[in-house]
Design a protein around this motif. Structure first.
Motif, PDB file in Angstrom:
ATOM      1  N   ALA A   1      -9.498  -5.176 -10.895  1.00 38.62           N
ATOM      2  CA  ALA A   1     -10.087  -6.210 -10.044  1.00 38.62           C
ATOM      3  C   ALA A   1      -9.978  -5.870  -8.567  1.00 38.62           C
ATOM      4  CB  ALA A   1      -9.414  -7.549 -10.320  1.00 38.62           C
ATOM      5  N   SER A   2      -8.844  -5.329  -8.161  1.00 38.26           N
ATOM      6  CA  SER A   2      -8.615  -5.056  -6.736  1.00 38.26           C
ATOM      7  C   SER A   2      -9.633  -4.086  -6.166  1.00 38.26           C
ATOM      8  CB  SER A   2      -7.193  -4.515  -6.532  1.00 38.26           C
ATOM      9  OG  SER A   2      -6.966  -3.367  -7.331  1.00 38.26           O
ATOM     10  N   LEU A   3     -10.217  -3.274  -7.014  1.00 42.22           N
ATOM     11  CA  LEU A   3     -11.217  -2.300  -6.576  1.00 42.22           C
ATOM     12  C   LEU A   3     -12.635  -2.769  -6.846  1.00 42.22           C
ATOM     13  CD1 LEU A   3      -9.219   0.738  -7.913  1.00 42.22           C
ATOM     14  CD2 LEU A   3      -9.899   0.471  -5.516  1.00 42.22           C
TER      15      LEU A   3
ATOM     16  N   LEU B   1      -2.987   4.835  -3.557  1.00 36.94           N
ATOM     17  CA  LEU B   1      -1.733   4.330  -4.111  1.00 36.94           C
ATOM     18  C   LEU B   1      -1.728   4.452  -5.628  1.00 36.94           C
ATOM     19  CD1 LEU B   1       0.353   1.269  -3.076  1.00 36.94           C
ATOM     20  CD2 LEU B   1      -0.180   1.629  -5.481  1.00 36.94           C
ATOM     21  N   TYR B   2      -2.843   4.055  -6.287  1.00 36.27           N
ATOM     22  CA  TYR B   2      -2.898   4.158  -7.745  1.00 36.27           C
ATOM     23  C   TYR B   2      -2.796   5.612  -8.197  1.00 36.27           C
ATOM     24  CZ  TYR B   2      -4.429  -0.743  -8.001  1.00 36.27           C
ATOM     25  OH  TYR B   2      -4.508  -2.113  -7.919  1.00 36.27           O
ATOM     26  N   GLY B   3      -3.425   6.521  -7.449  1.00 33.31           N
ATOM     27  CA  GLY B   3      -3.356   7.925  -7.815  1.00 33.31           C
ATOM     28  C   GLY B   3      -1.965   8.507  -7.645  1.00 33.31           C
ATOM     29  N   ARG B   4      -1.282   8.043  -6.625  1.00 29.71           N
ATOM     30  CA  ARG B   4       0.062   8.554  -6.334  1.00 29.71           C
ATOM     31  C   ARG B   4       1.124   7.902  -7.198  1.00 29.71           C
ATOM     32  NH1 ARG B   4       3.098   6.301  -2.372  1.00 29.71           N
ATOM     33  NH2 ARG B   4       1.210   5.392  -1.461  1.00 29.71           N
TER      34      ARG B   4
ATOM     35  N   ASP C   1      -4.361   1.393  11.736  1.00 36.77           N
ATOM     36  CA  ASP C   1      -5.577   1.460  10.919  1.00 36.77           C
ATOM     37  C   ASP C   1      -5.257   1.581   9.438  1.00 36.77           C
ATOM     38  OD1 ASP C   1      -6.945   1.221  13.262  1.00 36.77           O
ATOM     39  OD2 ASP C   1      -7.946   3.164  13.177  1.00 36.77           O
ATOM     40  N   ARG C   2      -4.275   0.808   9.016  1.00 39.17           N
ATOM     41  CA  ARG C   2      -3.915   0.718   7.597  1.00 39.17           C
ATOM     42  C   ARG C   2      -3.602  -0.735   7.270  1.00 39.17           C
ATOM     43  NH1 ARG C   2       0.469   2.359   5.862  1.00 39.17           N
ATOM     44  NH2 ARG C   2      -0.192   2.870   3.733  1.00 39.17           N
ATOM     45  N   TRP C   3      -4.246  -1.252   6.219  1.00 45.22           N
ATOM     46  CA  TRP C   3      -3.934  -2.620   5.786  1.00 45.22           C
ATOM     47  C   TRP C   3      -2.538  -2.716   5.202  1.00 45.22           C
ATOM     48  CZ3 TRP C   3      -6.870  -6.034   7.816  1.00 45.22           C
ATOM     49  CH2 TRP C   3      -8.254  -5.860   7.941  1.00 45.22           C
ATOM     50  N   MET C   4      -2.118  -1.697   4.480  1.00 42.01           N
ATOM     51  CA  MET C   4      -0.835  -1.765   3.784  1.00 42.01           C
ATOM     52  C   MET C   4       0.355  -1.665   4.718  1.00 42.01           C
ATOM     53  SD  MET C   4      -1.458   0.306   0.215  1.00 42.01           S
ATOM     54  CE  MET C   4      -2.840  -0.075  -0.866  1.00 42.01           C
ATOM     55  N   ALA C   5       0.112  -1.398   5.984  1.00 40.83           N
ATOM     56  CA  ALA C   5       1.209  -1.354   6.954  1.00 40.83           C
ATOM     57  C   ALA C   5       1.631  -2.749   7.389  1.00 40.83           C
ATOM     58  CB  ALA C   5       0.795  -0.539   8.175  1.00 40.83           C
ATOM     59  N   TYR C   6       0.825  -3.760   7.080  1.00 37.33           N
ATOM     60  CA  TYR C   6       1.150  -5.128   7.501  1.00 37.33           C
ATOM     61  C   TYR C   6       2.410  -5.630   6.808  1.00 37.33           C
ATOM     62  CZ  TYR C   6       1.013 -10.211   7.676  1.00 37.33           C
ATOM     63  OH  TYR C   6       1.343 -11.531   7.826  1.00 37.33           O
ATOM     64  N   ARG C   7       3.277  -6.258   7.597  1.00 37.37           N
ATOM     65  CA  ARG C   7       4.470  -6.908   7.056  1.00 37.37           C
ATOM     66  C   ARG C   7       4.555  -8.314   7.628  1.00 37.37           C
ATOM     67  NH1 ARG C   7       3.783  -3.153   4.543  1.00 37.37           N
ATOM     68  NH2 ARG C   7       5.137  -1.404   4.002  1.00 37.37           N
ATOM     69  N   GLU C   8       4.904  -9.251   6.775  1.00 37.03           N
ATOM     70  CA  GLU C   8       5.125 -10.612   7.245  1.00 37.03           C
ATOM     71  C   GLU C   8       6.385 -10.644   8.101  1.00 37.03           C
ATOM     72  OE1 GLU C   8       5.168 -13.187   3.836  1.00 37.03           O
ATOM     73  OE2 GLU C   8       3.528 -12.061   2.906  1.00 37.03           O
ATOM     74  N   PRO C   9       6.534 -11.652   8.946  1.00 35.99           N
ATOM     75  CA  PRO C   9       7.740 -11.731   9.787  1.00 35.99           C
ATOM     76  C   PRO C   9       9.014 -11.642   8.947  1.00 35.99           C
ATOM     77  CG  PRO C   9       6.127 -13.341  10.493  1.00 35.99           C
ATOM     78  CD  PRO C   9       5.586 -12.733   9.227  1.00 35.99           C
ATOM     79  N   GLY C  10       9.885 -10.724   9.328  1.00 34.05           N
ATOM     80  CA  GLY C  10      11.143 -10.549   8.605  1.00 34.05           C
ATOM     81  C   GLY C  10      11.043  -9.675   7.372  1.00 34.05           C
TER      82      GLY C  10
ATOM     83  N   TYR D   1       2.440  -4.312  -6.040  1.00 35.37           N
ATOM     84  CA  TYR D   1       1.505  -5.439  -6.021  1.00 35.37           C
ATOM     85  C   TYR D   1       1.333  -5.974  -4.600  1.00 35.37           C
ATOM     86  CZ  TYR D   1      -0.784  -9.865  -6.901  1.00 35.37           C
ATOM     87  OH  TYR D   1      -1.672 -10.911  -6.870  1.00 35.37           O
ATOM     88  N   ASP D   2       2.439  -6.113  -3.868  1.00 36.99           N
ATOM     89  CA  ASP D   2       2.349  -6.601  -2.491  1.00 36.99           C
ATOM     90  C   ASP D   2       1.449  -5.706  -1.647  1.00 36.99           C
ATOM     91  OD1 ASP D   2       4.168  -8.711  -2.949  1.00 36.99           O
ATOM     92  OD2 ASP D   2       5.871  -7.388  -2.576  1.00 36.99           O
ATOM     93  N   LEU D   3       1.632  -4.405  -1.787  1.00 39.67           N
ATOM     94  CA  LEU D   3       0.844  -3.467  -0.990  1.00 39.67           C
ATOM     95  C   LEU D   3      -0.641  -3.545  -1.346  1.00 39.67           C
ATOM     96  CD1 LEU D   3       3.265  -0.406  -1.104  1.00 39.67           C
ATOM     97  CD2 LEU D   3       2.782  -1.851   0.881  1.00 39.67           C
ATOM     98  N   ILE D   4      -0.913  -3.549  -2.648  1.00 40.63           N
ATOM     99  CA  ILE D   4      -2.302  -3.644  -3.083  1.00 40.63           C
ATOM    100  C   ILE D   4      -2.910  -4.963  -2.635  1.00 40.63           C
ATOM    101  CG2 ILE D   4      -3.773  -3.960  -5.116  1.00 40.63           C
ATOM    102  CD1 ILE D   4      -3.150  -1.050  -4.642  1.00 40.63           C
ATOM    103  N   HIS D   5      -2.158  -6.050  -2.753  1.00 39.38           N
ATOM    104  CA  HIS D   5      -2.699  -7.366  -2.433  1.00 39.38           C
ATOM    105  C   HIS D   5      -3.089  -7.463  -0.965  1.00 39.38           C
ATOM    106  CE1 HIS D   5      -2.841 -11.867  -2.283  1.00 39.38           C
ATOM    107  NE2 HIS D   5      -3.349 -11.675  -3.483  1.00 39.38           N
ATOM    108  N   LYS D   6      -2.346  -6.806  -0.093  1.00 35.93           N
ATOM    109  CA  LYS D   6      -2.682  -6.829   1.335  1.00 35.93           C
ATOM    110  C   LYS D   6      -4.050  -6.202   1.564  1.00 35.93           C
ATOM    111  CE  LYS D   6       2.241  -6.358   2.495  1.00 35.93           C
ATOM    112  NZ  LYS D   6       2.501  -7.745   2.847  1.00 35.93           N
ATOM    113  N   ALA D   7      -4.248  -5.001   1.033  1.00 33.35           N
ATOM    114  CA  ALA D   7      -5.527  -4.322   1.217  1.00 33.35           C
ATOM    115  C   ALA D   7      -6.647  -5.026   0.455  1.00 33.35           C
ATOM    116  CB  ALA D   7      -5.411  -2.870   0.765  1.00 33.35           C
ATOM    117  N   TRP D   8      -6.363  -5.465  -0.751  1.00 32.66           N
ATOM    118  CA  TRP D   8      -7.347  -6.130  -1.616  1.00 32.66           C
ATOM    119  C   TRP D   8      -7.930  -7.360  -0.931  1.00 32.66           C
ATOM    120  CZ3 TRP D   8      -5.366  -8.321  -6.974  1.00 32.66           C
ATOM    121  CH2 TRP D   8      -6.416  -8.892  -7.677  1.00 32.66           C
ATOM    122  N   THR D   9      -7.055  -8.268  -0.520  1.00 38.50           N
ATOM    123  CA  THR D   9      -7.537  -9.510   0.087  1.00 38.50           C
ATOM    124  C   THR D   9      -8.183  -9.258   1.438  1.00 38.50           C
ATOM    125  OG1 THR D   9      -5.302  -9.924   0.969  1.00 38.50           O
ATOM    126  CG2 THR D   9      -5.877 -10.982  -1.117  1.00 38.50           C
TER     127      THR D   9
END
Length: 372
Positions: free
Chosen positions: A65-67, A48-51, A314-323, A332-340
């Motif tokens: 920090a995320s890395l 994501l950072y590269g793209r 098999d991707r953390w960033m594919a997660y979405r909260e309900p709704g 930030y949301d995408l990174i935070h999902k994978a980071w945490t």
């Protein structure tokens, strides 16, 4: 602790989510599966950072920090740590580049909050003789020298908050961040800190030992209540202070209110199901020495996260909260999902406090219970 009937009642398994998880001992194949998700999470973030290079500036020090936090207390393969460190240094280099042609004497007090974390990461991530380390330390020192007080440097008048023993969740979170920075700064050669700044983290920890952390049961909407969710994120972040973002140990005796909050609200958070928050709870519990092999909450939380990972292809960033839709999430949301998530599932070898490292600073004012 693995047997539910041996737990205090407020810690025990509850909710449909928990009931849907696999039972039985943690297996070697699950450990391999968790390690796979760590590598995939690092790859997702680096990609994501590269793209989207703008994400580096948008997230600022969090892009490092995320890395790099994936490598703290590492039980990863050398290849995973190398990937994380290389991507973190690349982001750091992007962030500090604009400062390289600036005279540190130009720094203003208002620069301190932005420059200090970059100076700390430069010290930790570059070679000792790299000129960028000294330059960023000089820039941070010059910025702090322009401040009339620590409160001005932090842009928060903390002394009345400490005296009153209370602060808003937003202020408490900001104080927590400053606590981390001012501990780390004490082990950086050449970093200039007055006694007030050196004493601040210990005062902050005493403040957080008494800080109210109401549990989910105290809110009308339980764990879905927005104020509870903010409180829960604060509780997980308070644990970062003695651990240095989960490099060093934390003990129940350090702050019983923080430990009890994690234990008593674990299954309410798991039932609510927000990946990021579940991951932070598991991440914190692991730092007390709990693992998927020896602790039911860590095992259940880790299995839940692995299920989420696979449900997202098999991707953390594919997660979405309900709704939540793709349009609702930013970088930030995408990174935070994978980071945490990566920090939550990863196994670790907790680092030991020693004179001259972050953990050693903490244990100078927060005694190791085992040494008493």
């Amino acid at each position: 602790m693995l047997a539910a009937d041996e737990m205090p009642e407020s810690w025990r398994p509850a909710g449909q989510v928990q009931e849907g998880l696999a039972t039985g001992p943690w297996t070697a194949s699950e450990s391999e599966e968790a390690a796979f998700t760590v590598r995939k999470g690092v790859e997702e973030m680096a990609e994501l950072y590269g793209r989207r290079p703008a994400a580096v500036a948008d997230l600022w020090e969090d892009s490092v920090a995320s890395l790099i936090e994936v490598t703290y207390g590492s039980a990863n393969t050398a290849a995973v740590d190398e990937l994380a460190r290389d991507a973190a240094r690349n982001n750091l280099t992007i962030l500090i580049q604009p400062y390289q042609d600036r005279d540190p004497g130009e720094a203003r007090c208002a620069d301190y909050g932005s420059v200090l974390p970059l100076a700390l990461y430069a010290h930790n991530q570059y070679q000792e003789n790299d000129h960028r380390v000294g330059h960023m330390v000089d820039f941070a020192n010059s910025a702090f020298a322009q401040c009339r007080s620590l409160s001005e440097a932090m842009e928060i008048d903390y002394e009345p908050l400490f005296a009153a023993g209370e602060a808003s969740l937003e202020d408490a979170f900001d104080l927590m961040i400053w606590g981390l920075l001012l501990i780390e700064a004490q082990v950086v050669p050449g970093m200039e800190l007055p006694s007030e700044a050196r004493e601040f983290p210990a005062e902050l920890w005493r403040f957080f030992r008494e800080y109210p952390l109401p549990g989910a049961a105290q809110f009308p909407d339980g764990a879905d209540d927005d104020e509870f969710i903010e409180t829960a994120y604060l509780a997980t972040h308070i644990a970062y202070i003695p651990t240095g973002n989960h490099r060093f140990p934390i003990y129940v005796e350090d702050a019983p209110n923080v430990y009890d909050f994690h234990r008593e609200n674990f299954y309410a958070v798991l039932e609510m199901g927000e990946l990021d928050l579940v991951a932070e709870f598991v991440d914190s519990l692991r730092q007390y020495g709990c693992t998927a092999e020896n602790d039911l909450q860590v095992r259940d939380g880790t299995r839940y996260m692995l299920d989420v990972f696979h449900s997202g292809g098999d991707r953390w960033m594919a997660y979405r909260e309900p709704g939540q839709t793709d349009e609702d999430v930013d970088d930030y949301d995408l990174i935070h999902k994978a980071w945490t998530a990566v920090l939550g599932v990863r196994e670790r070898v907790i680092e030991q406090p020693e004179p001259g490292n972050y953990g050693g600073v903490v244990r100078s004012w927060l005694p190791d219970p085992g040494a008493r």
